[in-house]
Design a protein around this motif. Structure first.
Motif, mmCIF file in Angstrom:
data_model
loop_
_atom_site.group_PDB
_atom_site.id
_atom_site.type_symbol
_atom_site.label_atom_id
_atom_site.label_comp_id
_atom_site.label_asym_id
_atom_site.label_seq_id
_atom_site.Cartn_x
_atom_site.Cartn_y
_atom_site.Cartn_z
ATOM 1 N N ASN A 81 0.832 -1.206 0.000
ATOM 2 C CA ASN A 81 0.000 0.000 0.000
ATOM 3 C C ASN A 81 0.863 1.250 0.000
ATOM 4 O O ASN A 81 1.982 1.255 0.519
ATOM 5 C CB ASN A 81 -0.906 0.021 1.244
ATOM 6 C CG ASN A 81 -2.027 -0.995 1.159
ATOM 7 O OD1 ASN A 81 -2.577 -1.241 0.089
ATOM 8 N ND2 ASN A 81 -2.373 -1.583 2.296
ATOM 9 N N GLU A 82 0.329 2.298 -0.599
ATOM 10 C CA GLU A 82 1.019 3.582 -0.553
ATOM 11 C C GLU A 82 1.089 4.066 0.888
ATOM 12 O O GLU A 82 0.117 3.976 1.643
ATOM 13 C CB GLU A 82 0.277 4.608 -1.423
ATOM 14 C CG GLU A 82 0.284 4.270 -2.910
ATOM 15 C CD GLU A 82 -0.433 5.332 -3.733
ATOM 16 O OE1 GLU A 82 -0.970 6.278 -3.116
ATOM 17 O OE2 GLU A 82 -0.459 5.204 -4.964
ATOM 18 N N ASP B 68 -3.821 8.206 6.612
ATOM 19 C CA ASP B 68 -5.185 8.143 6.089
ATOM 20 C C ASP B 68 -6.093 7.754 7.241
ATOM 21 O O ASP B 68 -6.244 6.572 7.572
ATOM 22 C CB ASP B 68 -5.273 7.118 4.949
ATOM 23 C CG ASP B 68 -6.668 7.074 4.321
ATOM 24 O OD1 ASP B 68 -7.555 7.813 4.781
ATOM 25 O OD2 ASP B 68 -6.874 6.279 3.389
ATOM 26 N N THR C 289 -9.231 7.738 7.520
ATOM 27 C CA THR C 289 -10.472 7.039 7.165
ATOM 28 C C THR C 289 -10.215 5.618 6.703
ATOM 29 O O THR C 289 -11.093 4.754 6.797
ATOM 30 C CB THR C 289 -11.212 7.784 6.041
ATOM 31 O OG1 THR C 289 -10.435 7.747 4.832
ATOM 32 C CG2 THR C 289 -11.458 9.237 6.436
ATOM 33 N N LYS D 222 -10.065 4.740 3.758
ATOM 34 C CA LYS D 222 -10.722 4.537 2.465
ATOM 35 C C LYS D 222 -9.764 4.634 1.295
ATOM 36 O O LYS D 222 -10.097 4.187 0.198
ATOM 37 C CB LYS D 222 -11.847 5.582 2.297
ATOM 38 C CG LYS D 222 -12.932 5.516 3.375
ATOM 39 C CD LYS D 222 -13.637 4.172 3.386
ATOM 40 C CE LYS D 222 -14.752 4.142 4.424
ATOM 41 N NZ LYS D 222 -15.453 2.836 4.453
ATOM 42 N N GLY D 223 -8.584 5.178 1.536
ATOM 43 C CA GLY D 223 -7.629 5.271 0.447
ATOM 44 C C GLY D 223 -6.689 4.094 0.374
ATOM 45 O O GLY D 223 -5.866 4.000 -0.534
ATOM 46 N N ARG E 252 -5.541 0.531 -0.512
ATOM 47 C CA ARG E 252 -5.973 -0.430 -1.529
ATOM 48 C C ARG E 252 -6.155 -1.829 -0.955
ATOM 49 O O ARG E 252 -7.223 -2.415 -1.046
ATOM 50 C CB ARG E 252 -4.966 -0.466 -2.680
ATOM 51 C CG ARG E 252 -5.353 -1.513 -3.718
ATOM 52 C CD ARG E 252 -4.384 -1.613 -4.878
ATOM 53 N NE ARG E 252 -4.834 -2.637 -5.817
ATOM 54 C CZ ARG E 252 -4.192 -2.992 -6.908
ATOM 55 N NH1 ARG E 252 -3.038 -2.396 -7.207
ATOM 56 N NH2 ARG E 252 -4.671 -3.933 -7.702
ATOM 57 N N ARG F 35 -9.663 -2.687 -2.419
ATOM 58 C CA ARG F 35 -10.644 -1.601 -2.416
ATOM 59 C C ARG F 35 -10.675 -0.877 -3.762
ATOM 60 O O ARG F 35 -11.735 -0.457 -4.216
ATOM 61 C CB ARG F 35 -10.335 -0.635 -1.274
ATOM 62 C CG ARG F 35 -11.368 0.468 -1.091
ATOM 63 C CD ARG F 35 -11.132 1.276 0.165
ATOM 64 N NE ARG F 35 -11.614 0.614 1.365
ATOM 65 C CZ ARG F 35 -10.834 -0.001 2.248
ATOM 66 N NH1 ARG F 35 -9.518 -0.058 2.052
ATOM 67 N NH2 ARG F 35 -11.344 -0.560 3.316
ATOM 68 N N TRP F 36 -9.543 -0.732 -4.411
ATOM 69 C CA TRP F 36 -9.502 -0.002 -5.681
ATOM 70 C C TRP F 36 -10.281 -0.739 -6.760
ATOM 71 O O TRP F 36 -10.939 -0.123 -7.598
ATOM 72 C CB TRP F 36 -8.051 0.199 -6.120
ATOM 73 C CG TRP F 36 -7.296 1.177 -5.264
ATOM 74 C CD1 TRP F 36 -7.740 1.787 -4.125
ATOM 75 C CD2 TRP F 36 -5.966 1.636 -5.473
ATOM 76 N NE1 TRP F 36 -6.767 2.588 -3.598
ATOM 77 C CE2 TRP F 36 -5.660 2.531 -4.407
ATOM 78 C CE3 TRP F 36 -5.000 1.386 -6.439
ATOM 79 C CZ2 TRP F 36 -4.435 3.160 -4.292
ATOM 80 C CZ3 TRP F 36 -3.765 2.016 -6.327
ATOM 81 C CH2 TRP F 36 -3.488 2.903 -5.264
#
Length: 337
Positions: free
Chosen positions: A136-137, A141, A143, A145-146, A148, A178-179
C-alpha cells in the motif's frame, strides 16, 4: 643418536614414500578404497563391504520425534480455526445438511487428528497477510478509504437467532482490494481439487462463501463488485498451476444460505420444545449428507461410536418432523454467476 642424525633419518624415510599432493577431495593410489593397475594408476573405486560401512541407528525407534510431533499438533489444535465453535461464512454453503445441523446444535466432535493440510493453508495465508499491506502507498489516512489492500478484513454477514439466544455470523476476508472493489479468497489445495476447479469451477460452498463476504462488505457500505477465488497448488512447484475464478458479486446465494441456516435452527428449536433434545438429535441424524466430499462427515457422535447415538438408544422421530426434511435443500437452485 644425535638430534641431527634423527632428523636426517626421518627425511630419508619420507623420500621413499608417496609425496604426491592431491587436491582436496581426491583419492590417492595408497587409499584402500581405490583400485589400481599394475602400473599403480587409479582405475576405479573398490566396492565397500558391509563391515566397512559405519553403523547407523536407522532401525531404532525415534526418541525425539514423538515429543516434537505432539508440540506441533498441540499448536495446530490451539489455532483459532481449530477452536472455532460458531459457524462462519465458509460453512453455511455446505451441501451436507446433516453436518450443518450438527454444528448449529453444538454437537461435540469425536477425536480428530490435527488438521495438517489446513495448517499448510493457514501458513500460506499468514505470509500473504504480511505481503499485501506492505504494497500500500504510505501516508496518513485516518479514514482508511484510500488504502488499496486490506488483509483478514473482519465482516459481519448476518445473524442467527434461536431458543438459546443468537449470534452474529462473522468472518475474515483473505484480501480486499478496495480499488478494484473485489474480494480474493486463497484456497491452497491438492491436485484433485485443482482438477475439479478447472473443470467445474468452485464448489457451491466456496461460491456462497464469496457471496457472503460481499454481503459483509455491503453491510459496511464498502464498495463490492467482484469476487475472486484462487486455487493455489499445494503440491506444485510454481503458481503456473493455479486455477483462478473471478465473477461479478451476487448476493443471492449468500442470502439463501443465511435463510436456510435460520430455517434449520427454527426447525430444531420447535422439535426440541415439543419432544425434547433426544428427538431433535435423532432428527438431525436423518438429515441428508453430502454426496460429494465433506470434511466434517465422520466426526460426529452419530457416525458410530458413542452409545447415546446407537440405534438401540435412538429416540423415535414422529412422521410430522420427518416431513420437514425435504424443505431443507442441500443445493442452491438459484441463478449463479
Amino acid at each position: 643418536m644425535s638430534d641431527a642424525a634423527a632428523i636426517l633419518a626421518i627425511a630419508n624415510n619420507q623420500t621413499h614414500q608417496d609425496t604426491t599432493q592431491y587436491p582436496a577431495g581426491h583419492a590417492s593410489e595408497n587409499d584402500p578404497n581405490v583400485l589400481v593397475d599394475d602400473k599403480h594408476r587409479i582405475i576405479g573405486l573398490r566396492n565397500p563391504q558391509p563391515g566397512d560401512l559405519p553403523t547407523t541407528a536407522t532401525d531404532e525407534q525415534p526418541r525425539l520425534w514423538p515429543e516434537i510431533q505432539s508440540l506441533i499438533e498441540t499448536h495446530i489444535h490451539n489455532q483459532p480455526r481449530s477452536q472455532q465453535v460458531e459457524l462462519g461464512p465458509s460453512e453455511l454453503g455446505t451441501t451436507c445438511v446433516h453436518c450443518l445441523a450438527a454444528k448449529l446444535a453444538g454437537w461435540p466432535r469425536q477425536n480428530r487428528q490435527a488438521a495438517w493440510l489446513p495448517f499448510i493453508g493457514t501458513s500460506v495465508h499468514a505470509q500473504f497477510e504480511q505481503l499485501f499491506p506492505a504494497l500500500n502507498e504510505q501516508g496518513f489516512d485516518d479514514t482508511g478509504k484510500g488504502i488499496r489492500f486490506e488483509t483478514e478484513k473482519k465482516v459481519t454477514v448476518g445473524h442467527l437467532s434461536g431458543l438459546y439466544g443468537g449470534y452474529d455470523i462473522g468472518g475474515h476476508i483473505d484480501l480486499y482490494d478496495r480499488w478494484n472493489k473485489a474480494t480474493a479468497d486463497w484456497k491452497v489445495t491438492g491436485t484433485s481439487t485443482l482438477r475439479s476447479a478447472k473443470a467445474n469451477g468452485p464448489s457451491q460452498q466456496y461460491r456462497i462463501q464469496a457471496s457472503l463476504y460481499g454481503i459483509g462488505l455491503d453491510n459496511e457500505n464498502e464498495p463490492i463488485e467482484r469476487c475472486c477465488i484462487y486455487f493455489l497448488p499445494r503440491n506444485g512447484i510454481s503458481l503456473n498451476d493455479a486455477v483462478t475464478w473471478e465473477s461479478d458479486w451476487d448476493p443471492r446465494p449468500g442470502r439463501w444460505a443465511l435463510a436456510r441456516a435460520q430455517l434449520l435452527v427454527n426447525f430444531m428449536d420447535v422439535i426440541e420444545q415439543a419432544d425434547g433434545p433426544e428427538v431433535r438429535d435423532a432428527w438431525i441424524s436423518l438429515l441428508p449428507k453430502a454426496t460429494d466430499h465433506c470434511f466434517d462427515c465422520g466426526s460426529w457422535p452419530d457416525d458410530g461410536t458413542l452409545n447415546e447415538f446407537n440405534d438401540s438408544n435412538k429416540a423415535v422421530v414422529p412422521d410430522k418432523w420427518k416431513q420437514l426434511i425435504p424443505l431443507l435443500d442441500p443445493q442452491y437452485s438459484g441463478a449463479t454467476a
